[in-house]
Design a protein around this motif. Structure first.
Motif, PDB file in Angstrom:
ATOM      1  N   THR A 170       1.184 -15.261  14.466  1.00 49.95           N
ATOM      2  CA  THR A 170       0.061 -16.070  13.993  1.00 49.95           C
ATOM      3  C   THR A 170      -0.207 -15.842  12.514  1.00 49.95           C
ATOM      4  OG1 THR A 170      -0.957 -16.027  16.188  1.00 49.95           O
ATOM      5  CG2 THR A 170      -2.391 -16.556  14.329  1.00 49.95           C
ATOM      6  N   ASN A 178       2.145 -11.096  18.944  1.00 46.30           N
ATOM      7  CA  ASN A 178       1.575 -12.432  18.755  1.00 46.30           C
ATOM      8  C   ASN A 178       0.768 -12.536  17.465  1.00 46.30           C
ATOM      9  OD1 ASN A 178       2.628 -13.481  21.188  1.00 46.30           O
ATOM     10  ND2 ASN A 178       0.964 -12.547  22.361  1.00 46.30           N
ATOM     11  N   THR A 191       6.568 -20.530  13.956  1.00 44.38           N
ATOM     12  CA  THR A 191       6.817 -21.314  15.158  1.00 44.38           C
ATOM     13  C   THR A 191       7.980 -20.673  15.904  1.00 44.38           C
ATOM     14  OG1 THR A 191       6.083 -23.359  14.081  1.00 44.38           O
ATOM     15  CG2 THR A 191       7.420 -23.576  16.073  1.00 44.38           C
ATOM     16  N   VAL A 192       7.715 -20.235  17.125  1.00 39.71           N
ATOM     17  CA  VAL A 192       8.749 -19.536  17.896  1.00 39.71           C
ATOM     18  C   VAL A 192       9.679 -20.567  18.525  1.00 39.71           C
ATOM     19  CG1 VAL A 192       9.223 -17.807  19.652  1.00 39.71           C
ATOM     20  CG2 VAL A 192       7.066 -17.721  18.382  1.00 39.71           C
ATOM     21  N   LYS A 212       3.865 -18.210  26.875  1.00 36.86           N
ATOM     22  CA  LYS A 212       3.015 -18.518  25.722  1.00 36.86           C
ATOM     23  C   LYS A 212       3.659 -19.538  24.791  1.00 36.86           C
ATOM     24  CE  LYS A 212       0.394 -16.353  21.971  1.00 36.86           C
ATOM     25  NZ  LYS A 212      -0.892 -16.953  22.382  1.00 36.86           N
ATOM     26  N   TYR A 213       4.971 -19.426  24.602  1.00 35.36           N
ATOM     27  CA  TYR A 213       5.644 -20.282  23.622  1.00 35.36           C
ATOM     28  C   TYR A 213       6.537 -21.336  24.266  1.00 35.36           C
ATOM     29  CZ  TYR A 213       3.846 -16.700  20.539  1.00 35.36           C
ATOM     30  OH  TYR A 213       2.999 -15.833  19.868  1.00 35.36           O
TER      31      TYR A 213
END
Length: 212
Positions: A47, A43, A52-53, A75-76
């Motif tokens: 960041t 992660n 952007t995943v 998370k995404y």
């Protein structure tokens, strides 16, 4: 152009990949992060690079390749994508984790199913889904013809091939997949495997003892 970042995660030393482009869009392939610090490492790279995943892709469903599926999905806000033939492999993953003394919190939601020959788009970049069963019944590889590389999962390694002594493995099918789907690619094609170093198709055709 797609750039490839690799991480070596878990006691099984699995290669997790992030593919990303100049527009800061990325795909995570086979998140094998097991420990919390490994999840943080993944992660933090995302960041730090302002990524952007967009995609969560699995070459297959063995436990070391899906340890991080639940975390990444939550998370995404992504649905993992895998071949449908991997469902029995996924169903056995938590049991397999206990057998290896690697219990984990598995993803239990719905998957999107990949199809052989499917083109997956990451912005203007394309990955072709190549069906490469044998190590497991629904193993796939992700081929980027434009940038000359393939993510092969546990199908092909430098100087080796995937195990077929695990449940639902098939040695003859694995060899056929490699011969017909991978070794037909350009010799310069980089092979990013599920374990071990990067190799090329040309090197493996000449040197891999399992393919001679």
């Amino acid at each position: 152009m797609l750039l490839v970042k690799s991480f070596k995660f878990s006691p099984i030393q699995e290669n997790t990949y992030i593919l990303y482009n100049e527009f800061n869009e990325c795909a995570i392939i086979d998140p094998g992060c097991y420990f919390d610090d490994e999840k943080d490492t993944l992660n933090e790279f995302i960041t730090a690079n302002n990524l952007t995943v967009k995609l969560l892709l699995n070459t297959h469903g063995h436990l070391d390749h899906i340890f991080g599926n639940k975390m990444v999905s939550e998370k995404y806000k992504l649905t993992p994508q895998i071949h449908e033939n991997e469902l029995p492999v996924l169903a056995f993953a938590t049991t397999s984790g206990l057998m290896y003394n690697l219990p984990f919190d598995a993803f239990t939601g719905q998957y999107d199913f990949l199809q052989p020959g499917q083109i997956i788009c990451l912005g203007q970049n394309e990955l072709e889904v190549i069906f490469t069963p044998g190590h497991s019944p629904g193993s796939v590889s992700f081929y980027c013809a434009k940038d000359g590389f393939i993510i092969s999962g546990d199908t092909l390694f430098k100087n080796s091939i995937g195990r077929t002594d695990l449940p639902l493995g098939n040695h003859e099918q694995l060899i056929e997949s490699i011969q017909t789907q991978l070794l037909t690619l350009p010799a310069s094609t980089l092979v990013y495997s599920g374990h071990g170093p990067v190799t090329t198709i040309g090197y493996e055709k000449k040197n891999n003892p399992y393919l001679q």
